[in-house]
Scaffold this motif. Structure first.
Motif, PDB file in Angstrom:
ATOM      1  N   HIS A 164       0.860  -1.182   0.000  1.00  0.00           N
ATOM      2  CA  HIS A 164       0.000   0.000   0.000  1.00  0.00           C
ATOM      3  C   HIS A 164       0.897   1.231   0.000  1.00  0.00           C
ATOM      4  O   HIS A 164       2.054   1.182   0.413  1.00  0.00           O
ATOM      5  CB  HIS A 164      -0.895   0.049   1.247  1.00  0.00           C
ATOM      6  N   GLN A 168      -1.545   5.298   3.100  1.00  0.00           N
ATOM      7  CA  GLN A 168      -2.567   4.332   3.483  1.00  0.00           C
ATOM      8  C   GLN A 168      -2.089   3.460   4.632  1.00  0.00           C
ATOM      9  O   GLN A 168      -2.873   3.132   5.527  1.00  0.00           O
ATOM     10  CB  GLN A 168      -2.944   3.471   2.270  1.00  0.00           C
ATOM     11  N   ARG A 241      -7.838   9.541  -8.619  1.00  0.00           N
ATOM     12  CA  ARG A 241      -7.525   8.235  -8.036  1.00  0.00           C
ATOM     13  C   ARG A 241      -6.466   7.546  -8.886  1.00  0.00           C
ATOM     14  O   ARG A 241      -6.467   7.655 -10.109  1.00  0.00           O
ATOM     15  CB  ARG A 241      -8.772   7.368  -7.946  1.00  0.00           C
ATOM     16  N   SER A 243      -4.262   3.748  -9.062  1.00  0.00           N
ATOM     17  CA  SER A 243      -3.992   2.405  -8.540  1.00  0.00           C
ATOM     18  C   SER A 243      -2.551   2.331  -8.061  1.00  0.00           C
ATOM     19  O   SER A 243      -1.627   2.777  -8.749  1.00  0.00           O
ATOM     20  CB  SER A 243      -4.236   1.342  -9.612  1.00  0.00           C
ATOM     21  N   TYR A 244      -2.371   1.757  -6.870  1.00  0.00           N
ATOM     22  CA  TYR A 244      -1.027   1.644  -6.309  1.00  0.00           C
ATOM     23  C   TYR A 244      -0.441   0.284  -6.656  1.00  0.00           C
ATOM     24  O   TYR A 244      -0.956  -0.762  -6.260  1.00  0.00           O
ATOM     25  CB  TYR A 244      -1.043   1.827  -4.792  1.00  0.00           C
ATOM     26  N   ALA A 264      -5.277  10.221  -4.659  1.00  0.00           N
ATOM     27  CA  ALA A 264      -5.761   9.239  -3.688  1.00  0.00           C
ATOM     28  C   ALA A 264      -5.451   7.854  -4.258  1.00  0.00           C
ATOM     29  O   ALA A 264      -5.937   7.501  -5.336  1.00  0.00           O
ATOM     30  CB  ALA A 264      -7.256   9.404  -3.443  1.00  0.00           C
ATOM     31  N   TYR A 265      -4.643   7.100  -3.551  1.00  0.00           N
ATOM     32  CA  TYR A 265      -4.223   5.791  -4.046  1.00  0.00           C
ATOM     33  C   TYR A 265      -5.245   4.714  -3.668  1.00  0.00           C
ATOM     34  O   TYR A 265      -5.850   4.762  -2.601  1.00  0.00           O
ATOM     35  CB  TYR A 265      -2.861   5.418  -3.477  1.00  0.00           C
ATOM     36  N   LYS A 266      -5.433   3.767  -4.551  1.00  0.00           N
ATOM     37  CA  LYS A 266      -6.336   2.645  -4.290  1.00  0.00           C
ATOM     38  C   LYS A 266      -5.611   1.346  -4.604  1.00  0.00           C
ATOM     39  O   LYS A 266      -4.683   1.314  -5.426  1.00  0.00           O
ATOM     40  CB  LYS A 266      -7.611   2.753  -5.138  1.00  0.00           C
ATOM     41  N   SER A 267      -6.026   0.295  -3.957  1.00  0.00           N
ATOM     42  CA  SER A 267      -5.430  -1.026  -4.164  1.00  0.00           C
ATOM     43  C   SER A 267      -6.265  -1.806  -5.158  1.00  0.00           C
ATOM     44  O   SER A 267      -7.434  -2.113  -4.882  1.00  0.00           O
ATOM     45  CB  SER A 267      -5.330  -1.786  -2.835  1.00  0.00           C
ATOM     46  N   PRO A 268      -5.727  -2.132  -6.324  1.00  0.00           N
ATOM     47  CA  PRO A 268      -6.534  -2.818  -7.346  1.00  0.00           C
ATOM     48  C   PRO A 268      -6.844  -4.264  -7.004  1.00  0.00           C
ATOM     49  O   PRO A 268      -7.897  -4.779  -7.363  1.00  0.00           O
ATOM     50  CB  PRO A 268      -5.660  -2.713  -8.600  1.00  0.00           C
ATOM     51  N   THR A 270      -7.275  -6.919  -3.934  1.00  0.00           N
ATOM     52  CA  THR A 270      -7.403  -7.192  -2.510  1.00  0.00           C
ATOM     53  C   THR A 270      -7.944  -8.600  -2.324  1.00  0.00           C
ATOM     54  O   THR A 270      -8.548  -9.183  -3.239  1.00  0.00           O
ATOM     55  CB  THR A 270      -8.349  -6.185  -1.833  1.00  0.00           C
ATOM     56  N   ASN A 273     -11.657  -8.713  -3.034  1.00  0.00           N
ATOM     57  CA  ASN A 273     -12.048  -8.794  -4.440  1.00  0.00           C
ATOM     58  C   ASN A 273     -11.808 -10.185  -5.009  1.00  0.00           C
ATOM     59  O   ASN A 273     -12.544 -10.631  -5.897  1.00  0.00           O
ATOM     60  CB  ASN A 273     -11.281  -7.760  -5.262  1.00  0.00           C
TER      61      ASN A 273
END
Length: 411
Positions: A164, A168, A241, A243-244, A264-268, A270, A273
């Motif tokens: 992350h 985050q 946004r 993706s990190y 804003a970073y997001k985790s593609p 997880t 998911n």
């Protein structure tokens, strides 16, 4: 809905606006059906989970229940026993001045006011009682506060070794430090909580220095004037946004930061998911977005890229309607199937490339897909193209000898 209708029509709005708002809200709340194992269900009572209006209407009802039915109710025989009360969503703390029997009678009376409301009660022990994440204690005619953790609570936060972005990973510690400074703790409780935070950080792979740095930062914020802090944030800040995927995302985010764009970073990917699939997937033909149609003849390489804000099934039916009518050329793909007598199976020869609603994003995605398929796309709706992504794409396609275009109304 009767409560909402009463609140709405007693507001300063005129009746015409009230009628429109009420009918629109009623329409949204009635969309409370779902499917499970290909069977449709409809909720007969309550609010649907995931409905954006559910939280607001739950708060409206609880506020009415608390104010009108309980504390402002002149028929409440226990009003004089309530010294004060506070509520957060559905958690209520009450200071009771009566005895234990009267308190039990009050709980029974409270649960009799509505068929679907059932409160449970927790009493203080040794002059202490937990409320939310706080522990309240009566001490020398005053209430002292400390942090409360349930017995089942673990010390897990995002591990420092997790993939992350650093912001985050530090979010868990940042929350704990912020709560430490915003809760009126005694000096002993403050130091005890700080030691717990440091212990949690070490258990999750962090150096204690990260906690100390966050403490210093929070302390500096408290010393600064709040108004001056607010003035530092420009109201026209842009956000995006991203993706990190590792250090590359951080470097890319720094580039955007240099252009006053906050990332804003997001985790593609997880575990949620990958492992949790507790909802029936929407059938392909019932989705909307950018789609691709392929001719069913194995010797034909005709491909059509399009977009639709309705279901793909509706859009395909329009293409096939042109296939069955000799004088109808509203669909170049349907005309191709008709003139060449080629087969087409919606289940095998159609797919959604990018699920999305109708709008700018869908238009941009369509142009990107056309650009990516420039070598094999032989049919495209030229009228649906714009200059959002590739300003010269429209002219390029018009000059391509193998691309057939037709001007139709946008879907």
């Amino acid at each position: 809905m009767l409560l909402f209708k009463h609140i709405l029509y007693t507001s300063p709005l005129d009746n015409e606006h009230c009628d429109s708002i009420f009918h629109l809200v009623e329409l949204c709340l009635r969309q409370n059906y779902f499917t499970f194992e290909n069977v449709f269900y409809r909720m007969e009572d309550g609010l649907g989970m995931g409905n954006p209006l559910s939280q607001s209407f739950a708060e409206i009802f609880m506020s009415f229940f608390e104010r009108k039915l309980v504390f402002d109710n002149m028929n409440n025989p226990y009003r004089e026993n309530i010294l004060f009360r506070f509520r957060y969503v559905d958690d209520v703390i009450v200071c009771w001045t009566g005895d234990r029997d009267e308190l039990n009678s009050f709980l029974c009376w409270l649960n009799s006011l509505h068929l679907n409301i059932n409160f449970t009660m927790e009493l203080e022990e040794d002059s202490e009682i937990p409320f939310l994440d706080l522990k309240l204690k009566r001490l020398n005619n005053r209430i002292s506060f400390s942090i409360y953790r349930k017995p089942t609570q673990t010390d897990h936060i995002i591990s420092f070794s997790s993939s992350h972005h650093l912001s985050q990973r530090l979010s868990g510690l940042r929350f704990l430090v912020h709560r430490l400074f915003t809760t009126p703790l005694s000096s002993e409780d403050f130091q005890s909580e700080l030691n717990i935070i440091r212990h949690m950080a070490v258990r999750n792979g962090y150096d204690v220095g990260w906690v100390d740095a966050l403490v210093r930062k929070e302390d500096i914020k408290r010393l600064n004037n709040e108004a001056s802090i607010l003035q530092q944030h420009t109201p026209n800040s842009k956000y995006m946004r991203l993706s990190y995927i590792g250090p590359l995302s951080t470097r890319l985010g720094n580039v955007f930061h240099n252009h006053d764009i906050r990332v804003a970073y997001k985790s593609p990917n997880t575990l949620y998911n990958l492992l949790v699939h507790n909802k029936d997937s929407v059938p392909l033909l019932q989705r909307s977005g950018v789609y691709k149609l392929t001719c069913g003849d194995p010797n034909c390489n005709v491909v059509y890229i399009g977009r639709t804000g309705r279901t793909l099934q509706q859009r395909i039916s329009e293409h096939l309607r042109s296939q069955g009518m000799d004088n109808c050329d509203k669909s170049i793909f349907g005309r191709h199937l008709r003139l060449n007598n080629h087969p087409f199976d919606p289940e095998k020869d159609a797919r959604i490339i990018h699920p999305s609603g109708f709008g700018l994003r869908q238009s941009v995605l369509e142009e990107i897909e056309i650009f990516c398929h420039i070598d094999d796309v032989s049919m495209v709706n030229l009228n649906s193209l714009s200059t959002h992504v590739f300003p010269r794409l429209f002219d390029v396609l018009k000059r391509e000898p193998n691309v057939e275009g037709i001007v139709t109304s946008e879907d």
